[in-house]
Design a protein around this motif. Sequence first.
Motif, PDB file in Angstrom:
ATOM      1  N   LYS A 186       0.589   0.433  -0.457  1.00  0.00           N
ATOM      2  CA  LYS A 186       1.342  -0.362   0.395  1.00  0.00           C
ATOM      3  C   LYS A 186       1.600   0.027   1.944  1.00  0.00           C
ATOM      4  N   ASN A 187       1.402   1.510   2.091  1.00  0.00           N
ATOM      5  CA  ASN A 187       1.747   1.828   3.461  1.00  0.00           C
ATOM      6  C   ASN A 187       0.843   2.627   4.014  1.00  0.00           C
ATOM      7  N   LYS A 188      -0.330   2.961   3.349  1.00  0.00           N
ATOM      8  CA  LYS A 188      -1.299   3.846   4.031  1.00  0.00           C
ATOM      9  C   LYS A 188      -2.603   3.116   4.007  1.00  0.00           C
ATOM     10  N   LEU A 189      -3.059   2.487   3.122  1.00  0.00           N
ATOM     11  CA  LEU A 189      -4.336   1.535   2.881  1.00  0.00           C
ATOM     12  C   LEU A 189      -4.117   0.245   3.701  1.00  0.00           C
ATOM     13  N   GLN A 190      -2.892  -0.152   4.107  1.00  0.00           N
ATOM     14  CA  GLN A 190      -2.862  -1.399   4.806  1.00  0.00           C
ATOM     15  C   GLN A 190      -3.162  -1.092   6.269  1.00  0.00           C
ATOM     16  N   GLU A 191      -3.108   0.234   6.596  1.00  0.00           N
ATOM     17  CA  GLU A 191      -3.370   0.781   8.157  1.00  0.00           C
ATOM     18  C   GLU A 191      -5.172   0.428   8.372  1.00  0.00           C
ATOM     19  N   GLU A 192      -5.268  -0.188   9.564  1.00  0.00           N
ATOM     20  CA  GLU A 192      -6.855  -0.225   9.926  1.00  0.00           C
ATOM     21  C   GLU A 192      -7.315   0.880  10.081  1.00  0.00           C
ATOM     22  N   LEU A 198      -9.385   8.200   0.776  1.00  0.00           N
ATOM     23  CA  LEU A 198      -7.933   8.583   0.575  1.00  0.00           C
ATOM     24  C   LEU A 198      -7.693   8.898  -0.954  1.00  0.00           C
ATOM     25  N   GLY A 199      -6.535   9.831  -1.351  1.00  0.00           N
ATOM     26  CA  GLY A 199      -6.781   9.692  -2.965  1.00  0.00           C
ATOM     27  C   GLY A 199      -5.350  10.457  -3.426  1.00  0.00           C
ATOM     28  N   LEU A 200      -5.218  10.842  -4.529  1.00  0.00           N
ATOM     29  CA  LEU A 200      -4.267  11.358  -5.172  1.00  0.00           C
ATOM     30  C   LEU A 200      -4.265  12.408  -6.075  1.00  0.00           C
ATOM     31  N   GLU A 287     -11.643   1.241   1.169  1.00  0.00           N
ATOM     32  CA  GLU A 287     -11.607  -0.296   0.295  1.00  0.00           C
ATOM     33  C   GLU A 287     -11.753  -0.102  -1.153  1.00  0.00           C
ATOM     34  N   ILE A 288     -12.485   0.842  -1.671  1.00  0.00           N
ATOM     35  CA  ILE A 288     -12.478   0.945  -2.947  1.00  0.00           C
ATOM     36  C   ILE A 288     -11.172   1.313  -3.716  1.00  0.00           C
ATOM     37  N   LEU A 289     -10.387   2.343  -3.080  1.00  0.00           N
ATOM     38  CA  LEU A 289      -8.944   2.556  -3.506  1.00  0.00           C
ATOM     39  C   LEU A 289      -8.180   1.470  -3.482  1.00  0.00           C
TER      40      LEU A 289
END
Length: 349
Positions: A186-192, A198-200, A287-289
């Motif tokens: 909700k807070n990082k993957l919405q950024e262009e 990205l990961g965990l 995009e996959i995450l």
Amino acid sequence: MLRGMKQIVIFGAKSIALGACLAVKKVCPEYEVSGFMVSSLSGNASCLCGLPVAEVDCFTDKNVCILIATPEDVQGSIETMLKGKGFQNIVCLDSEKESALMGKYFRSIGRFPALRNDIAEVYMAKFHRDKPLKNNYRIPDWVRPIQVGAALADKRIAETADDLGENISAKNVNYCELTALYWIWKNKLQEEKGAPYLGLFHYRRFLELTDDDLLHMKNENVDVVLPYPTVHEPDIREHHSRYIAESDWEAMLRALKELEPGYAGRFEEILRQPYLYNYNIVVAKREILKDYCKWLFPILERTEELSTPKGNERADRYIGYLGENLLTLFFMYHGNEWNIKHVGRKMLI
């Protein structure tokens, strides 16, 4: 770095010690610097960074944790001297530890940007009641701590917390590390703009990835990196039968059939094989995450509604366990269309 000690004294009173004090105060809020220790006050100030500077013989508590922040070539002799005076809890801020600490500090204040990779941004879930690690590890600068369950805690242990922005931090008692994944969504993957991957991770469980591996991922157009799966006999139902109540499993299956019938049709087939992607750790293209999160969290939310008792009436981590099975389903479902690679899983102790 400090083996779980909460209050520390810094040995040294010059630039390295001052930098270490400022950095610990800023990026390690779980520790409190109580002052500075020196062999002699001659040539040293009596106060530094608003804290007292005192000679070593003024310290009577032999259990105090001491961080030696001096030029590296004299740290060995200082450590020997301190042990001779009865101090045992000693950490030397060698050049590698100093670089990691100061890099985090300067990044936190937005000054002196580091020459570091911009390929991956991976978050490491940390909980305020995590047991301290026994050993010291250098955490790569592309791994960023995030406090999970921050909405349920009175103290901050990381600069980033899962209760900032849009979040489900209060659900951590059931979602475990997945509240961090929700925050990333909700807070990082919405950024262009941002790192392409990205990961965990968890604070004890990392994928064994180096900077060179990240370059290889980019150059070879790798879509997803997962840990080698754990193996179960006769199949992965052996895992969920140990950790998940049958009623919760049935609630998850019902939610899956309602929301994602195509995946539900493949689930029984995937359950009949022995390989499970454990721990909810993953690194993937943005995009996959994002697609995975858009798929995963509605299923988990519906599972909460169908559970007996419902998710908001309990605190037993069951959603986190279900998430491991859903991660396995999602990435095995897409195994033939994505370039998925695997690495070892490192357990920090």
